[in-house]
Design a protein around this motif. Structure first.
Motif, PDB file in Angstrom:
ATOM      1  N   THR A 297      59.829  43.261  70.006  1.00 29.07           N
ATOM      2  CA  THR A 297      59.824  44.270  71.067  1.00 29.07           C
ATOM      3  C   THR A 297      60.058  45.658  70.473  1.00 29.07           C
ATOM      4  O   THR A 297      60.092  46.643  71.190  1.00 29.07           O
ATOM      5  CB  THR A 297      60.907  43.976  72.124  1.00 29.07           C
TER       6      THR A 297
ATOM      7  N   ASN B 221      60.397  47.912  76.851  1.00 27.57           N
ATOM      8  CA  ASN B 221      59.877  47.342  75.617  1.00 27.57           C
ATOM      9  C   ASN B 221      59.416  45.903  75.805  1.00 27.57           C
ATOM     10  O   ASN B 221      58.372  45.507  75.288  1.00 27.57           O
ATOM     11  CB  ASN B 221      60.939  47.407  74.518  1.00 27.57           C
TER      12      ASN B 221
ATOM     13  N   GLN C 269      56.117  46.078  77.850  1.00 29.57           N
ATOM     14  CA  GLN C 269      54.997  46.524  77.011  1.00 29.57           C
ATOM     15  C   GLN C 269      54.588  45.464  76.011  1.00 29.57           C
ATOM     16  O   GLN C 269      53.411  45.236  75.770  1.00 29.57           O
ATOM     17  CB  GLN C 269      55.434  47.750  76.217  1.00 29.57           C
ATOM     18  N   ALA C 270      55.609  44.838  75.410  1.00 28.68           N
ATOM     19  CA  ALA C 270      55.333  43.824  74.396  1.00 28.68           C
ATOM     20  C   ALA C 270      54.557  42.664  75.011  1.00 28.68           C
ATOM     21  O   ALA C 270      53.552  42.204  74.462  1.00 28.68           O
ATOM     22  CB  ALA C 270      56.636  43.325  73.780  1.00 28.68           C
TER      23      ALA C 270
ATOM     24  N   ASN D 209      51.007  43.771  75.755  1.00 28.96           N
ATOM     25  CA  ASN D 209      50.242  43.887  74.508  1.00 28.96           C
ATOM     26  C   ASN D 209      49.871  42.528  73.931  1.00 28.96           C
ATOM     27  O   ASN D 209      48.750  42.310  73.476  1.00 28.96           O
ATOM     28  CB  ASN D 209      51.072  44.635  73.458  1.00 28.96           C
ATOM     29  N   ILE D 210      50.831  41.622  73.942  1.00 24.38           N
ATOM     30  CA  ILE D 210      50.590  40.301  73.372  1.00 24.38           C
ATOM     31  C   ILE D 210      49.520  39.578  74.190  1.00 24.38           C
ATOM     32  O   ILE D 210      48.600  38.970  73.640  1.00 24.38           O
ATOM     33  CB  ILE D 210      51.888  39.478  73.320  1.00 24.38           C
TER      34      ILE D 210
END
Lengths: 482, 464
Positions: free
Chosen positions: B65, B79, B82-83, B86-87
């Motif tokens: 993260t 975080n 977002q992580a 994104n993943i």
């Protein structure tokens, strides 16, 4: 934390870096690295960077103040070599537990320093701050000061907790720690007009020793290498050098620049990767030393050594040039050293089909363009899937990268060579260049590729079962011909 | 019976222990199409990644993260969100396995709460499982993180089951500890299948980290236990549990689904494998296949051949509790003496070890106490100690970064037990001291009785 925040702002304002000076105040404040992307980030933290930069100092104890993760998951994994003490390879950590997190870890840290001094008696202890003690407010600066006074021994706080930024920032914060606490604290027994510092060289796989014989032959003394194969005292008296060479690009530019400001030691940025770069660096060292008062004949001797070594290097590469001519290389490095490796590979006749520039400066990119032409394929951010595809589609014959991406190449059944800090081969100087070429040749022409690419007989159609393998499954040369 | 000693030092020197979230992340790697992620600074992930890459010599899926200082103080919701986004965009996993670290635990991030908020905000994530495990770095060790993660996977992903619902008696769950390698899992799968049973391993590193070459590149794990397999664990007749660290996971499964379990705290050596084979024979209602009768005979023979070399040998072991228990057990079975035992964390097994004391400590402790030993057993970080001690060194555990084939080291079943006797026995043979005229000379002129076993081996061999 305010002092750390100031420190960080200080290293983000780097007069020695053109790129940094080209920024507005506001941009500069943000720092020189892109914001980390949660879920898509790779790479180490600031603590990792600080440890990489200082751990090569061989005779000191490197004590990590934090939970087990920071040292327990990472110790003894870097390839810096030592000609003497092995103490730097001993893992020291306070391994703080839940109670320490609640009540503070300063007492444990102080006791840990005492235990180390009692048992190992190193010339100094370096104490690395990490995220958790930084959060709970352990003042490691104060603990180090108290311990230094009590035990009469330098105890150096390295304040670079992981979450303040990436590896590169940690390199610089480590530089600040030695500027503040180590450099200038001791005096060498004697000095000569030929004393130099090499800054930002970590002696990975013993690379420094590939060029040191040339220095020895020329009578140039490496007063201090910061920090490859260094002893504590050498770093402490490095302020008496006449000139500095800064390698590894911008990682420790603050050290080189501040030593110039404080101690009038001129520096240049050079590289020992590649034949011509090595020659240029030797010339530049000689020039700076002469400027600072060394006899002018040093340049003649330097030129003579360069001429001899270049001839020898070309001769040792010659047998490989035909074998490597036209081989397409995909170069994925941290970026900082891209251009120096590009030059080296071109000398061997390779074609660079792509190079990463993720961490390169504008200057670096210009140099790459100069070397590879205007349509140089510069890769800003390549996902592993893209790298895999590029290799699988045989748009490259070999990938040179760091260890973490090696399996992308190997799973695509394409040759790979490690050029990162965990590598086992040394590639510096004239001999190192020959070594790199030899390793690329060994990787490309290893018979495993042909065997690995061959499908199991029962996986091909029955009619083809006993016939020759298909051309695209054959040799790297066949792939190159497509 | 052993006394368990706690560390008295303030400074850990040459750590034996690795951190809890690493164990958690590695367990997640045994789940199919999973992206394990550490909630912490990016260094937490980077160190773990390098470590496992060097151990398995495989690409390791592990994300972060990437908590900055400011994010850490303010809390990591953004975080984590977002992580996850994104993943999902980049890797399209079926499950994201999130382990906390020291940083985010010190702050006290409520990640379970974050996940609920993220699910509310992003209904498009409904097809992606998110499992969170609390694994602070400043508590416990690698095997604890592994055990907790498996328990949490079951807690979150295996639905409860009504009492008395029918079971598939041919199906066997196998919960494996982190001291088993992908090679061990393959070995055990073969044994179980030979009894006509269908095993489901959790976690199953044999699919993901066994070193096979896939046809395409995947950013997530390859192979491993599928989510549907985890969801149907409750339908199996019985659960086989390997390693004390898996007890909590087995109990979780039992309490949710009523699936009974049988726990084997070790599977190297004759007696534990006799128990395993009997258990499989009973469960399957089949005869023991001839293959295993033969393998058992070979193991007994290897024990007879090997006991000359193992008898009386003093051995120093540094390992996590379950691995230590397994090693100490079979070595003692061969007449060796566990002179020194150092481990990483608490376990009910420690007090039962066949040693006088066992220390929760580091490799400096092990090195100090191993001075008069004939063999050092620990992970690759013991290499410096072994060099200084000038005694033979056998690598066991994670990490094993300076040898090829760490993932294929096998130590369970009759066959692997036999091979292990040969491997370590050969170390003793290679390192046997040749007698010389001064071997038995002492200052006061009398014959010494210090190490008769070493020098009398050749004579005994000849006598045979």
């Amino acid at each position: 934390m305010t002092s750390l925040a100031n420190k960080i702002q200080d290293v983000f304002n780097e007069p020695g870096c053109d790129k940094n000076q080209g920024k507005s105040d506001k941009e500069r404040k943000k720092g020189c690295t892109k914001q980390l992307q949660p879920g898509a980030a790779a790479g180490g933290c600031a603590f990792d960077g600080a440890k990489i930069a200082l751990q090569p100092i061989t005779d000191v104890a490197h004590l990590v103040h934090g939970p087990i993760a920071c040292e327990g998951n990472s110790w003894d994994n870097r390839g810096a070599k030592s000609s003497g003490s092995q103490l730097y390879r001993t893992g020291f950590t306070t391994d703080i537990n839940e109670t320490d997190v609640i009540f503070g870890g300063e007492k444990r840290l102080f006791k840990a320093i005492k235990e180390i001094i009692d048992k190992y008696d190193p010339p100094a202890v370096f104490v690395y701050q990490t995220c958790v003690p930084a959060m709970i407010g352990d003042d490691i600066g104060a603990v180090c000061k108290a311990a230094a006074a009590k035990f009469n021994k330098p105890v150096i706080p390295v304040i670079s907790p992981g979450f303040v930024g990436p590896k590169n920032l940690g390199n610089k914060l480590a530089g600040e720690a030695i500027l503040d606490h180590v450099i200038g604290t001791m005096e060498p027994e004697y000095t000569t007009p030929y004393d130099v510092n090499i800054i930002g060289e970590y002696n990975l796989s013993g690379e420094l020793w590939q060029v040191k014989p040339l220095f020895d032959e020329l009578g140039i003394r490496i007063l201090s290498c910061i920090s490859g194969d260094a002893k504590y005292k050498e770093v402490a008296w490095s302020h008496r050098a006449k000139a500095s060479m800064m390698v590894c690009s911008k990682a420790m530019i603050n050290v080189a620049r501040k030593m110039e400001e404080r101690y009038d030691i001129p520096f240049f940025e050079g590289s020992f990767y590649g034949i011509e770069d090595t020659s240029d660096s030797l010339r530049e060292i000689a020039r700076l030393l002469i400027e600072k008062g060394a006899p002018a004949e040093l340049m003649e001797r330097t030129e003579a050594v360069i001429a001899r070594e270049e001839a020898l290097a070309w001769k040792s590469i010659e047998p490989y040039r035909a074998r490597l001519a036209g081989k397409r290389v995909l170069l994925i490095t941290g970026g900082v050293k891209s251009w120096s490796v590009v030059a080296a590979l071109q000398e061997a006749g390779c074609e660079i089909v792509g190079t990463s520039v993720k961490k390169s400066t504008k200057e670096d990119k210009e140099k790459i363009k100069e070397l590879m032409g205007q349509d140089a394929h510069m890769i800003d951010d390549m996902t592993p899937r893209e790298m895999y595809k590029m290799l699988k589609d045989a748009r490259a014959d070999i990938m040179l990268s760091g260890g973490r991406s090696q399996f992308i190449s190997l799973k695509a059944k394409m040759p790979w060579l490690d050029i990162n800090q965990e590598r086992h081969h040394a590639y510096m100087g004239y001999v190192g260049m020959a070594e790199l070429v030899k390793e690329i040749d060994k990787a490309l022409y290893n018979p495993v590729w042909e065997q690995a690419r061959r499908a199991a007989p029962w996986e091909t159609k029955p009619s083809e079962m006993f016939s020759e393998p298909e051309p695209e499954l054959a040799a790297p040369t066949a792939l190159a011909a497509e | 019976m052993a006394t368990v000693q706690k560390p008295k030092k303030a400074c850990t020197v040459n750590p034996l222990k690795m951190s809890q979230p690493m164990g958690g992340a590695m367990a997640m790697m045994g789940v199919q199409n999973c992206m394990p992620m550490l909630h912490g600074s990016q260094g937490c992930t980077s160190f773990g990644l390098v470590l496992l890459v060097r151990h398995f010599r495989e690409a390791i899926p592990l994300q972060t993260t990437a908590m900055s200082e400011v994010a850490t103080v303010l809390g990591g919701l953004d975080n984590v969100e977002q992580a996850v986004l994104n993943i999902v965009k980049r890797a399209k996993p079926s499950i994201i396995g999130i382990c906390s670290t020291g940083v985010t635990e010190t702050k006290g991030d409520d990640v379970e709460g974050f996940i609920r908020l993220i699910r509310d905000r992003h209904p498009e994530l409904s097809g992606v499982e998110m499992v969170y495990v609390s694994t602070p770095d400043f508590k416990d060790a690698f095997q604890d993180g592994w055990g907790k993660t498996v328990a949490k996977l079951i807690q979150d992903l295996t639905p409860e089951r009504a009492k008395g619902a029918p079971r598939d008696m041919s199906r066997l769950n196998i919960l494996v500890g982190c001291h088993l390698t992908p090679g061990d899992i393959d070995e055990l799968r073969g044994i179980v299948e030979d009894f006509g049973l269908t095993p489901v391993f959790l976690p199953d590193l044999s699919g993901s980290l066994d070193g096979h070459i896939p046809d395409d590149f995947t950013p997530t794990t390859l192979g491993g236990t599928s989510l549907s397999e985890i969801a149907t664990l409750g339908e199996a007749g019985v659960t086989l549990v390997i390693g004390e660290q898996m007890r909590a996971a087995a109990e979780t499964l039992e309490s949710k689904t009523g699936t009974p379990f049988v726990l084997f705290d070790r599977l190297t050596g004759l007696a534990p494998n006799d128990d395993l084979i009997s258990f499989l024979a009973k469960t399957s209602g089949r005869e023991v296949p001839a293959k295993y009768r033969k393998q058992r005979g070979q193991l007994v023979d290897a024990m007879l051949d090997g006991h000359f070399f193992f008898g009386g040998k003093r051995i120093a072991i540094g390992a996590e509790p379950d691995l230590l228990w397994n090693m100490a057990g079979w070595l003692t079975d061969l007449g060796a003496v566990i002179a020194t035992a150092v481990t990483t964390t608490e376990s009910p097994l420690l007090a039962k070890l066949p040693v006088e004391t066992v220390l929760i400590g580091d490799l400096e402790d092990l090195e100090e106490r191993a001075k008069d030993c004939d063999l050092l057993i620990t992970h690759s970080h013991g290499r410096q100690a072994a060099e200084r001690l000038h005694i033979p060194f056998f690598r066991a555990g994670v990490p094993m970064f300076d040898r090829l084939g760490a993932g294929h080291e096998t130590s369970i079943g009759y066959r692997a037990s036999r091979n292990l006797i040969f491997e370590i026995g050969n170390l003793f043979i290679v390192n046997a001291h040749e007698p010389d005229p001064d071997s038995w000379r002492t200052d006061h002129g009398a014959a010494a009785h210090t190490r008769p076993e070493t020098s009398s081996e050749p004579a005994r061999m000849e006598a045979l």
